[in-house]
Design a protein around this motif. Sequence first.
Motif: not given
Length: 919
Positions: A185-210
Amino acid sequence: MTATVAAAGAAAAAAATAATATATATGTDTAGLLVEAVRAGRTAEVVSLLDGMTDTERRACFPELKALRQELRTERWSAESRRAHPALHAAGAACQTGAAAVANWLAAVDLRWSQASPAVLLHVLGDRDARWLADVVARLAQRPATSNVSYELMAGLVRLSGCPVPTTEAYVQGWLLHIGGGRQRGGTLRDRLRRDPHLAEMVAALFRTEGVGARLGWLSGDGPDGWTSALAELTAEGALDRRTLVDACVARLLRGGAPTELRVFLRLLQALSLTLDEERRRTADWTALASDAVPAVASHAQSVLGVLALAGELPPRLLAEVTEAVLFRTEKKLVRAQLVLLGKVLARDGATATVLLPAAAQAFGHEDSDVQDRALKLVERHLGKVTAPEVRKELAQAAEQLVPALRSRAVRTLGAAPADARPVAHEEVLPAVPERVRLAPAPATAVEVAEEVSALLASGGDVSGFERALDGLVRHAHRDREALLEALEPVVARRWWAEREQRPGHPSDDFFARRHELFDAARALDLLLATLYGKVRTDTLHRVVRDGVPNSGCVHNSLARPFEARVWEVAHRLRTDPLPFLLATPTWGTGLLEPGELVDRLDAYRRTGVRVAAIDFGQALLRVCRGDRTAAVAAAERAAALGTGEGERLARLLTGERTAPVTTRRTADARILVELGEVPELGAEEFPAALRLLGRPASPSVDRWYCSHWSDAIRQHWLALLPERPELVAARLLRDVSQVAVDDQRGAAAAVLPHLADADGEAGESVHLCLAYGLGARHAEDRLAAVDALLMLAARGRLEPDRLGADLGQLVRRGAVKPARLADAMRTAAATGARATVWAVLRQVLPVLLADLATGGATTPSARGLGELLTVAAECAERTGAQGKLPHLSGVADRRGTSRLVTQARRLREALATAPAAA
C-alpha cells in the motif's frame, strides 16, 4: 519495517524487565526460562531474554531448544506446536553462531509454516558482524523458491550487512511478490519501483530467472498499473537504461520457453515501441525468432521483418532466407502471412522476383494444399518478372511437389513436367505385429521379489510385472516366510500402513477393514504386504472373502470386484493356508494363459494335495486360451484324465462353445454406448460370485456421482480379466473412453486403447466405438494412442473400416467428435503410410457429413473442420489411386467460392476421377 522492529524492541525491553525480575526472584537459570517462554509461545519474552545473554549463554541454551524442536516435530500440527514454533524459530536462530546452521534453521521444513516475524528475527540477529549477516542472506537466497524464506527477512539482512543484493530465484520471486503483490500500500507499482534502491539490478535479474514471466502476468495483468506499463514508463523517464532493457527482452525471447512465460516479455518489448533504427540493428535476432520461436513471438518478429522489408531496410537475399525458414514451420497462419508479405514486396519491387520466387516455391511441398495453392498463385502472378532461364527451370522443378490438381495447372503456367501417366501401385505400410511376450518365471529369490515389489510400488508397472510379483510373494511366503519378510523390510519401512499409529481400542487394519476397494496395483500389493506383516486381522480377511467386496455402485463394479476379490483371496490364503503358486498367473503379457500350462499346475496341486483357491481358479478359467482349438482339445483330454473336479471343469470349458452376448446400442447426450446382454457361460453358478458379474448384463449408461476407480492404471488389469474377449471389457469402459472426446478429459483412451488393440480376441462393436472416441479426443496423447490402436488393429486384420467409418459419421453428426480433431488423427495415421486404411474409413464418414451439409448448411456440427477431413481424404485418394463416386461430394464441389471446403471437395472429386500419381 523499521517501525515494526522498534515496536518489537520496545515490547522486548518491557518483557526483559519482567523476565529479569523473575529470574532474580526465583533463581531459575536463564536456559530454563528461555525454554519455558518458547514452549508457551511468549515471543516478546524470548526476545528480551536473548537480548540479556552473551554469545556463550546463547550457545548453552541451544541443546535444549533442539530437544524441544524434536519433541514438537512428532505432533507438528498440534496446538502446542503452532503456539511454540514462532518463538522457537527466533530462539534457535539466535542461539547458533554458524552462518550455515542459522540458515538451515531459518529455512527448516518443520518450522516453515509457523515462523517468527521478520522484524523479530532481524532484531535477534542484528547485532552480528556484517560479513556474517551477508553469509546468512547469501545462503538463504540460494534456497529454492519453494522454501518459503521471507523476502522481508532477506531484504532486511541485505540492508543491515550492506552486501550486494542477491539475484537468485528465491530472492527475485520474493521481490516480485513484495513489490507487486496486493499487500503493498504505497502508490502505484511504478512509484514503488521508483523508490527501490536496487531497481536496476532486480529488473536485470527478471530476465535471467526462470518462471518470472508467468508470475509477472499473474500479479498485475495488462492494466495501466501492470509491470509492462510500469517498466516502459520508467525506461522513458530514464530510471532504466533503454538499450539494456531492449537487449534483455530480445535475449529472453531468444532463449525460448513456454508461451505463458514469454508473453509478458513480448508485451514489454512492444510497449517500448522500438524505432526503425533499433529494429534494423537487431535484424539477425528477428530472423532467428521468426524461424524458431513460439508462434506469438515468431509472429511479432515476422511483422517487424515485414516493416523492414517494405521500408527497403531488408535485403532481398535475407528476406528469402527468412521465407524459407518460416515456410518450414507448421503454423499455417505464419506461412500464409509470409506469402502475403512476399506478394507486397514483389508488387513494390519486381526486381526481387529472381530471388524471392524460388523461396516462395518452397511452399509447393507444404502438407496443406491450400498453402500450395497460395504459393502457386503468387509465383504465377509474378513469373513474368523473371527473365533468368535457370530460375524458371528451378520453379518448374519445384512444382513437381504440388498435389496432382495443382501440378496439372503448373504444367500449363510454369512449364512443369507432366506427371507420369502410368498408375503407380500403392503399397500400404502398417506396423509389424509384435510377437507375444511371455512372462518370465517368478523371481527366484526373496530379494528379487522385494526388488520387483519395490519397483511396482514406485512406478506402477504393467500386468506382467504385477502378476509376477503376486506369484513371487505367494511362492516365497510358502517356501520361506521369514526370509521373505526380511527381504521386504526396507520396502515396507515407509509404507503408509506401516507408519499408522494404532489408536487405543482400534485395530491396526482399521483402513483395510473399512475400505475394501483396491484402486490400483499398488493398493493391492499394500494389502498383501500388510497381511504378511500382521497389520490386517484374520477376521477382516475372512469376512471379505466370505461376504465379497461390496458393490461400488458404479459402472466399473463388474470389472473391479473380480480383480479385488482375487487379491483378497490371496491375502487370506497367505495368512491361513499359503499356496505354493497361483493357478491364474498368465503365460503371456496380455493376460492369456495357455491351457497346457494350467493343466500342469492343476496336476501339481493334485499331487501335493493343495486346496484350490476358488477365485484364483475361476480367473484361470477366464484367462485360458481357447482360440487354438488343437491345443485346447489336447489340454481338455489331459485335464479330464486328472480325475479332479477342477480338471473336469477345465475340460468342459475347453470343449464347449463360446457364446456372444446380445448387444444393444443406447444414446446418452451426444454419446453412443453399448449395453451387453447376459453371457450364460460366465454367469454359471460354478464360478465364484465376484466372477459371475462378468457374465451379467451390463450398461455403461449407468452413472454415479461418485466413483473411486479414478486411476487409469487399473484399466489394464481389468482388460487382463478376459484377454480373449475384449468386447466384454470395452463395453463397460465405453463411457470412460467417450469422455476424452465429449468432455475433453485426458488419459482414458491412452490407458485403454493400446490394450484393446493387443488383445487376442475379435474387435467388435464396443472396441470400434472406443477407437472412434479416441480418434476424436481433445488431447494429443489420447489421439496418438487411438492412431496406434487403429494401425495395430489393421495390421492384425481385426479392423472393420466400414464399421468404424459409420460410427465416426454418427458421432460427428451428434457433436461427440469434432471433425478437426478427427482430421488431425487421420492425417497422422496417413503420414505413417496407412493411406488405404485411412481412405477406407473416411469414405464411410464423408457421405454422412456431406449429406448433413447439403441439408443443414454451415450450422451443422459437422461443418466446421470438414474441409480438413476432405484434405486428408484427397491426399489418400491421390496416393492410393482410389476411384469412383462419393455421394454428395459434387454438391459441395460445385459451389461457388474458394473456401477450403469447396477447394478440397473439388480436389477430392478430381482425384477420384483420375489415376493415381507417383508418391
